[in-house]
Each structure stands twice: as structure tokens, then as C-alpha cells.
Design an enzyme around this catalytic site. Structure first.
Site, short mmCIF file in Angstrom:
data_model
loop_
_atom_site.label_atom_id
_atom_site.label_comp_id
_atom_site.label_asym_id
_atom_site.label_seq_id
_atom_site.Cartn_x
_atom_site.Cartn_y
_atom_site.Cartn_z
N HIS A 37 4.93 -0.62 1.89
CA HIS A 37 3.53 -0.64 2.08
C HIS A 37 3.10 -1.70 2.97
O HIS A 37 3.86 -2.14 3.85
CB HIS A 37 3.12 -1.42 0.59
CG HIS A 37 3.04 -0.65 -0.54
ND1 HIS A 37 1.96 0.15 -1.19
CD2 HIS A 37 4.17 -0.13 -1.46
CE1 HIS A 37 2.57 0.73 -2.11
NE2 HIS A 37 3.60 0.55 -2.40
N GLU B 220 5.85 -5.35 1.46
CA GLU B 220 4.39 -5.42 2.15
C GLU B 220 4.79 -5.88 3.48
O GLU B 220 5.15 -7.12 3.68
CB GLU B 220 3.55 -6.20 1.45
CG GLU B 220 3.10 -5.97 0.05
CD GLU B 220 2.17 -4.75 -0.15
OE1 GLU B 220 1.53 -4.27 1.12
OE2 GLU B 220 1.65 -4.59 -1.22
N HIS C 272 1.23 5.15 -1.29
CA HIS C 272 -0.16 5.61 -1.11
C HIS C 272 0.07 7.26 -0.64
O HIS C 272 1.19 7.91 -0.52
CB HIS C 272 -1.22 5.10 -0.46
CG HIS C 272 -1.26 3.59 -0.83
ND1 HIS C 272 -1.76 3.32 -2.33
CD2 HIS C 272 -0.78 2.49 -0.37
CE1 HIS C 272 -1.54 1.85 -2.28
NE2 HIS C 272 -1.14 1.30 -1.32
N GLU D 81 -3.04 2.95 5.91
CA GLU D 81 -1.52 2.17 5.38
C GLU D 81 -0.66 3.16 4.95
O GLU D 81 0.66 3.43 5.11
CB GLU D 81 -1.84 1.21 3.99
CG GLU D 81 -0.53 0.93 3.33
CD GLU D 81 -0.85 0.28 1.84
OE1 GLU D 81 0.07 -0.05 1.39
OE2 GLU D 81 -2.04 -0.01 1.53
#
Length: 332
Positions: free
Chosen positions: A214, A296, A122, A159
Site C-alpha cells: 500500500h 505502507e 485496492h 495508490e
């Protein structure tokens, strides 16, 4: 005006006995030296003007040394040791050797000659660019949004901030082992990049390994990390047949090292406790031609996981786990 502590004034000529000239009271040697002094002084001043230094070209004491620059191909030598480059954090070892141009020489290590691409998930600016990131891009088997905003902790820690910080820490560790590390972005662009561009960066770099960093946004109570592996897909520009096997190897090594280093457990809400999940709907994986996985690191929406994700010390452990997994995969 004469003060009490000033030296006495010289004898005036009127105080000299008239039967002797005033200079006759001085010894002959004194007179000779007095005559030579102006000549010597003038010679010394002239020498300083011609040489520009006090002795042998040395800089006079108390004067700052002029900046010295070494240019490739020149014979110039620095007159002082170069200032060490700043370290990357507490406990950093001595700075690497300097190249002739003054830049730090690349580290040599077990990953010398290897290229790793790290993809910080992101972008903090995505929240202000919804129109841009919502545009559809081709992922070979489908079309998806260019990117998403990512998630946040309940206290607002993004994040995108987390992923960039961990990525930078991992980069430092990998570069110390000699790897060339390429980022898909440095957080210096207003939004993105799109998922297809992220995949292209890894492909064009001919990366030996690609890791996208992430953190998840599941509901509270869901805890732990998981690694996403590419499924076997084929369609349009997507063909993962050659990377499925090596990507699984990469993912397993990262999962093992990440869990051991951070003390975290595999996710309790997917992956059946293995910490490994296969997906066919992620453009960053579908379009990759290099071994690639998504990590993640935890669930930002769970307070216990979030406390870890917000800890700089824990993030350093996370980076170490990632770097160790990549190193093991590359045989370093």
C-alpha cells in the site's frame, strides 16, 4: 526483337555447307552429352519431387524454416534453437532454460519450495464500483467495507497503480530466487477483491509469507514508511494467536531492508519512529492464518514522498526491499 546487347542468334541451317550435314560439325562427345542431358535433368527433377529437399533433407536456401513444435511424449526434435523468452527489463540475465514443452523452467534458488502471496492494495476500478466495495463483510471481530478506493497523489497517481507495479517488481525478484508467488489479483477484475477474499487467498495457498502493498494518504508533512502488524484478536473466524509472532518477525525484516534499500525513514507521524504499527481492525490481518503484514511505502499526499512513489527507479528499490525482507524471513 533483338537488342544490341543480346547474344548473337544461333547459326541457321541454311548457312551450312551443303556437302556436310549441319550436325557433323559438332564433335561426337558434344552430341553424346547433349543426348544425355535431358535424361539427367528429368532424373534430378524426379528426385526432388520424391524427397522434397535439395540434399539430405535440408531446406533449400532462401526458404523459411517451418515452425517446429515439441509435444510432450513425442520423439520430434526442433530443428532450430528455441527463441529466448523476453527478459523482464534492462540488465536481465539470459533467459531460463526451456522445458520440453517450450515453457520456461522454474528458477532454482534459496526460496525453492516456498510460497509467497503478494496482495496489491485496492483496485483502480474501485472508484467506479462504490456500491460493491461498500458492502459489509465479516472480519471475525467486526464487519467492515469489502474494500476501499485507496488514495492518490495530488497529481492523480493512484495508490492501486502504485501497489500493483511494486508488487509485480517484487514478484520477479522472488521468482528469480525460486519462490512460488501468488497474487490476490492482477488488476484484471473490475473491482475488489474484498478484504475477506484477500485473506482467504493467502490461507488457501498455505503461504509461508503474505505481504499487502500500500501507500498512505495522510496530510502533507507526514512522511516515511510503516509496516502494520496483526494484533492478537479472537472472534468468529478471526484468531491471530499463531501468526502474531512470525508476522512481527516478517514485519521487522521488511522494515529494516526497505529502509536500507530505498533510503526512506520510518514514518514520522506514527509508530514512534520504529516503522512498526499494530492494528486489530484490518480484516486482511484478522482473518489470516499465515504470517502477514501490510506495508505502507510512503505518504502519497506529501509532495516529497509522492515524488519518490512516482519514480520507477524508486519503486524498483521498494520492491527489492520487500523481496529482501521476505527472503530473510524465510531463511533464504
Amino acid at each position: 526483337m533483338r537488342y544490341d546487347d543480346s547474344p548473337p542468334l544461333p547459326e541457321s541451317r541454311s548457312s551450312i555447307s551443303p556437302d556436310r550435314p549441319w550436325f557433323a560439325r559438332r564433335p561426337a562427345l558434344t552430341v553424346a552429352l547433349a543426348a544425355l542431358a535431358p535424361t539427367c535433368l528429368a532424373g534430378w527433377v524426379l528426385a526432388q519431387v520424391l524427397t522434397g529437399s535439395d540434399s539430405g533433407g535440408r531446406q533449400p536456401e532462401g526458404m523459411p524454416l517451418a515452425a517446429s513444435h515439441t509435444t510432450a511424449g513425442s520423439d520430434a526434435k526442433a530443428s532450430a534453437s528455441p527463441t529466448p523468452a523476453p527478459g523482464t527489463g534492462p540488465g536481465t540475465a539470459a533467459s531460463p532454460a526451456q522445458s520440453p514443452s517450450g515453457a520456461a523452467a522454474p528458477a532454482k534458488g534459496p526460496l525453492t519450495g516456498r510460497t509467497v502471496v503478494i496482495d496489491p492494495g485496492h483496485n483502480t476500478g474501485n472508484f467506479q464500483h462504490s456500491a460493491e466495495i461498500n458492502k459489509q463483510v465479516d472480519i471475525g471481530t467486526n464487519r467492515k467495507e469489502c474494500d476501499t478506493t485507496g488514495t492518490t497523489t495530488n497529481s492523480g497517481y493512484m495508490e492501486a497503480e502504485f501497489s500493483l507495479d511494486v508488487s509485480r517488481r517484487a514478484r520477479a525478484l522472488l521468482e528469480a530466487k525460486g519462490a512460488k508467488v501468488v497474487f490476490t489479483h492482477e488488476g484484471d477484475r473490475p473491482w475488489g477483491p474484498c478484504i475477506n477474499e484477500r485473506a482467504r487467498i493467502g490461507n488457501e495457498a498455505a503461504a509461508d509469507a503474505v505481504v499487502s502493498v500500500h501507500a498512505d494518504g495522510a496530510s502533507a508533512g507526514n512522511r516515511g514508511f510503516h509496516v502494520i502488524l496483526p494484533a492478537r484478536v479472537k472472534g468468529g473466524a478471526a484468531d491471530t494467536a499463531k501468526i502474531v509472532g512470525p508476522s512481527r518477525d516478517l514485519g521487522e525484516r521488511i522494515a529494516s531492508n526497505f529502509g536500507r534499500t530505498t533510503g526512506s525513514s520510518p514514518a514520522n507521524y506514527l509508530g514512534s519512529g520504529t516503522g512498526l504499527v499494530v492494528r486489530d481492525d484490518l480484516g486482511g490481518l484478522n482473518l489470516s492464518t499465515r504470517p502477514k503484514v501490510f506495508l505502507e511505502c510512503g505518504n502519497m499526499r506529501d509532495d516529497k514522498d509522492a515524488a519518490q512513489l512516482m519514480s520507477p527507479e524508486w519503486r524498483q528499490k521498494a520492491a527489492q526491499g520487500i523481496a529482501d525482507g521476505i527472503t530473510g524471513f524465510l531463511g533464504g
